[in-house]
Design an enzyme around this catalytic site. Structure first.
Site, PDB file in Angstrom:
ATOM      1  N   GLN A   1      20.398  67.315 -91.540  1.00 50.19           N
ATOM      2  CA  GLN A   1      19.491  67.562 -92.644  1.00 50.19           C
ATOM      3  C   GLN A   1      20.693  66.975 -93.402  1.00 50.19           C
ATOM      4  OE1 GLN A   1      20.053  71.578 -95.103  1.00 50.19           O
ATOM      5  NE2 GLN A   1      19.284  71.921 -93.669  1.00 50.19           N
TER       6      GLN A   1
ATOM      7  N   ARG B   1      22.032  66.924 -97.153  1.00 55.87           N
ATOM      8  CA  ARG B   1      21.717  68.395 -98.107  1.00 55.87           C
ATOM      9  C   ARG B   1      22.783  67.653 -99.702  1.00 55.87           C
ATOM     10  NH1 ARG B   1      24.155  73.637 -96.771  1.00 55.87           N
ATOM     11  NH2 ARG B   1      25.982  73.253 -97.121  1.00 55.87           N
TER      12      ARG B   1
ATOM     13  N   ASN C   1      16.680  68.621 -97.715  1.00 55.10           N
ATOM     14  CA  ASN C   1      16.859  70.374 -97.901  1.00 55.10           C
ATOM     15  C   ASN C   1      16.747  70.081 -99.112  1.00 55.10           C
ATOM     16  OD1 ASN C   1      19.425  71.675 -99.713  1.00 55.10           O
ATOM     17  ND2 ASN C   1      19.300  72.363 -97.890  1.00 55.10           N
ATOM     18  N   ASP C   2      15.832  70.993 -99.562  1.00 52.30           N
ATOM     19  CA  ASP C   2      15.133  71.928-100.960  1.00 52.30           C
ATOM     20  C   ASP C   2      14.088  70.723-101.671  1.00 52.30           C
ATOM     21  OD1 ASP C   2      14.780  72.674-103.421  1.00 52.30           O
ATOM     22  OD2 ASP C   2      16.672  72.121-103.789  1.00 52.30           O
TER      23      ASP C   2
ATOM     24  N   ASP D   1      14.764  78.283-103.549  1.00 48.73           N
ATOM     25  CA  ASP D   1      13.462  77.168-103.791  1.00 48.73           C
ATOM     26  C   ASP D   1      11.838  77.023-103.450  1.00 48.73           C
ATOM     27  OD1 ASP D   1      15.777  75.387-103.733  1.00 48.73           O
ATOM     28  OD2 ASP D   1      15.960  75.201-101.800  1.00 48.73           O
TER      29      ASP D   1
ATOM     30  N   SER E   1      16.381  79.181 -95.179  1.00 51.93           N
ATOM     31  CA  SER E   1      17.396  80.225 -95.187  1.00 51.93           C
ATOM     32  C   SER E   1      17.282  81.518 -95.333  1.00 51.93           C
ATOM     33  CB  SER E   1      18.140  79.750 -95.873  1.00 51.93           C
ATOM     34  OG  SER E   1      18.890  78.195 -95.879  1.00 51.93           O
TER      35      SER E   1
ATOM     36  N   SER F   1      31.414  71.801 -91.796  1.00 51.96           N
ATOM     37  CA  SER F   1      32.544  70.837 -92.042  1.00 51.96           C
ATOM     38  C   SER F   1      33.414  70.461 -90.680  1.00 51.96           C
ATOM     39  CB  SER F   1      33.687  71.518 -92.542  1.00 51.96           C
ATOM     40  OG  SER F   1      33.938  72.556 -91.787  1.00 51.96           O
TER      41      SER F   1
ATOM     42  N   CYS G   1      44.905 107.500 -75.540  1.00 55.09           N
ATOM     43  CA  CYS G   1      45.419 106.314 -75.468  1.00 55.09           C
ATOM     44  C   CYS G   1      45.490 105.625 -74.548  1.00 55.09           C
ATOM     45  CB  CYS G   1      45.970 105.739 -76.550  1.00 55.09           C
ATOM     46  SG  CYS G   1      45.875 106.237 -78.824  1.00 55.09           S
TER      47      CYS G   1
END
Length: 521
Positions: free
Chosen positions: A38, A40, A70-71, A90, A109, A197, A434
């Protein structure tokens, strides 16, 4: 042609490392195994965007990988892209559909159930669900949903042909947690992961793309293999004998039980671990967690005093990486908003093998109105149907759930075990709950050891943790019965050391004789 969404790359030129060009990085990513790209470009002008899209299309065609824009529907049309991806603000899907050629891929999205339901009405081809993890690659207009928020959105896609990819902060070190946690109760899984990333900012995009693709493929193969296995049929007798076998494993292997627990019970939890035949280590420093994960048999995280959150986060992540059991005891989770937020953060960061708690604690995790908590205690009459409560929560959290109380209940989401051992004196000493968590972690370590021996390192089956949870509860409650009727026990002050003694002297044959359990489904 069917689209392979397994490794969906979203570009971001601003993330490229110094000295690496966009096209170099993209081609290395495609060579490494990216299956969808994609483009972007939120800040590029139309001419620049068009040029980038054209060059990207040439590369994607070379590797026979679909290109999504994208978009910008106009850019998609200009370069004959395979599809467009639209955000919630969008162009409407119906408008985009009217402008684009037939069979163009359209993705949307989605951050909540309403978004997914609208996407279904719009007949989109796929949805991008997220953000799953915090991300710095874009300004988020919606809240992070967390790994545990993906399953309910996938459930809405049941019965449709719409594919789903998770997006937002996905990296190699959280990928398995993302995949394991992002499954609906019906078994609806992700069709892919969208990554930004981790690939774009890498100096080795070929290598990291291959790692991500291989991990996703291995996960799919593993889950398909598990689904093909015949279901384990539990009976009263084979559960008892399974617990007795685990006691032998504990005594012969002396597993290391790493415990991050509250300051009130550290000493007695360590002594209970030793009495069962295991070794305790009560380490909390974040710097120790990676090394400890390699040698521990199981990890117990009890956040009764929540002083070591960073250590808890890292310990769970590293234990998951090593495929070691993680037992979570959310002490007093319903008492404060801080505790609820912390529990959610921990459970979204790592996968628990067993969650153990009283009715108030499990009710808070399940967001149930049936039970309330007062500090660390439950108040009210408890769950109307405790068997259903533990089964539902186990399915939602994809782990074994143990509900402790006068009667204890354990479920792996399919089987439910009722346990009726114990003594009222357990409620008169601090930290008995516990100690149950300590015992469960010890038995889960034995279950992991046995599974590793039988199936190869770290190849856990779900039943192991069910037996681990049942075994830990039985060990403490049967020991409590023996301690309570000793002639030297005159109250809570003498009961605690007697309880440790009876744990130390507990024999497998005693568990087989004394265990009062019922197994249902």
């Amino acid at each position: 042609m069917p689209i392979d969404y397994s490794l969906y790359l979203v570009t971001g030129r601003d993330l490229l490392p110094e000295g690496t060009t966009y096209l170099e990085s993209l081609e290395e990513s495609l060579r490494g195994g990216v299956t969808v790209v994609q483009i972007r470009e939120k800040h590029a002008g139309t001419l620049e965007f068009l040029d980038i899209a054209r060059q990207s299309k040439t590369l994607c065609d070379k590797y026979q990988v679909p290109l999504i824009i994208n978009d910008r529907v106009d850019i998609a049309l200009a370069v004959s892209a395979d599809g467009v991806h639209l955000g919630q603000t969008d162009m409407p899907v119906c408008t985009a559909r009217s402008l684009l050629p037939p069979n163009t891929i359209i993705g949307v999205s989605c951050n909540n159930l309403e978004h997914v339901q609208q996407a279904i009405k719009d007949c989109v081809d796929y949805v991008g669900i997220g953000a799953v993890w915090p991300t710095g690659t874009k300004q988020l207009s919606n809240p992070v949903i967390g790994v545990r928020g993906v399953g309910p959105l996938l459930a809405a896609l049941d019965g449709t042909t719409i594919k789903a990819v998770a997006i937002g902060g996905i990296k190699s070190d959280n990928l398995l947690r993302t995949l394991h946690g992002s499954i609906s109760p019906s078994g609806h899984k992700l069709d892919g992961i969208a990554v930004v990333s981790e690939i774009v900012a890498s100096r080795e995009p070929f290598k990291i793309s291959g790692t991500l693709r291989d991990t996703f493929a291995a996960w799919n193969a593993y889950t398909m293999k598990q689904e093909a296995k015949p279901s384990v049929v539990y009976t009263t007798e084979n559960v008892k004998s399974g617990v007795a076998d685990l006691m032998h494993v504990i005594r012969t292997t002396n597993p290391l039980i790493h415990q991050i627990t509250n300051v009130v019970v550290t000493n007695q939890s360590a002594n209970a671990t030793l009495a069962l035949g295991a070794s305790p280590i009560m380490a909390t420093a974040p710097e120790e967690m990676e090394d400890l994960s390699r040698v521990l048999g199981a990890l117990l995280i009890n956040f009764g005093t929540i002083k070591d959150k960073e250590g808890m986060i890292l310990a769970g992540k590293y234990a998951n990486r090593e495929k070691k059991p993680v037992v979570f005891d959310p002490v007093g989770v319903g008492a404060t908003q801080f505790r609820r937020k912390t529990a959610a953060q921990l459970l979204n960061t790592w996968q628990a093998s067993v969650i153990k708690g009283n009715a108030g604690e499990l009710g808070a995790l399940a967001e149930s109105q049936e039970v309330q908590a007062k500090g660390v205690d439950s108040v009210g009459i408890g769950f109307a149907d405790p068997a259903k409560a533990v089964k539902d929560l186990a399915q939602r959290e994809r782990c074994v759930v143990a509900l402790t109380g006068k009667t204890d209940w354990v479920s792996d989401g399919t089987t439910v075990v009722r346990l009726d051992n114990g003594h009222e004196l357990l409620g008169d000493i601090t930290g008995s709950g516990c100690m149950v968590g300590t015992c469960i972690a010890t038995f889960c370590a034995a279950a992991w050891t046995r599974a590793s021996t039988e199936n190869g390192p770290g190849m856990l089956v779900r039943g192991d943790m069910l037996l681990g949870a049942v075994g830990g509860i039985l060990a403490l409650t049967i020991a409590a019965e023996a301690a309570a009727y000793r002639s030297d026990v005159r109250g809570s002050g003498t009961f605690l050391p007697a309880l440790i003694d009876e744990l130390y002297n507990l024999k497998p044959e005693t568990v087989l004789e004394k265990a009062r359990i019922q197994v249902t489904s």
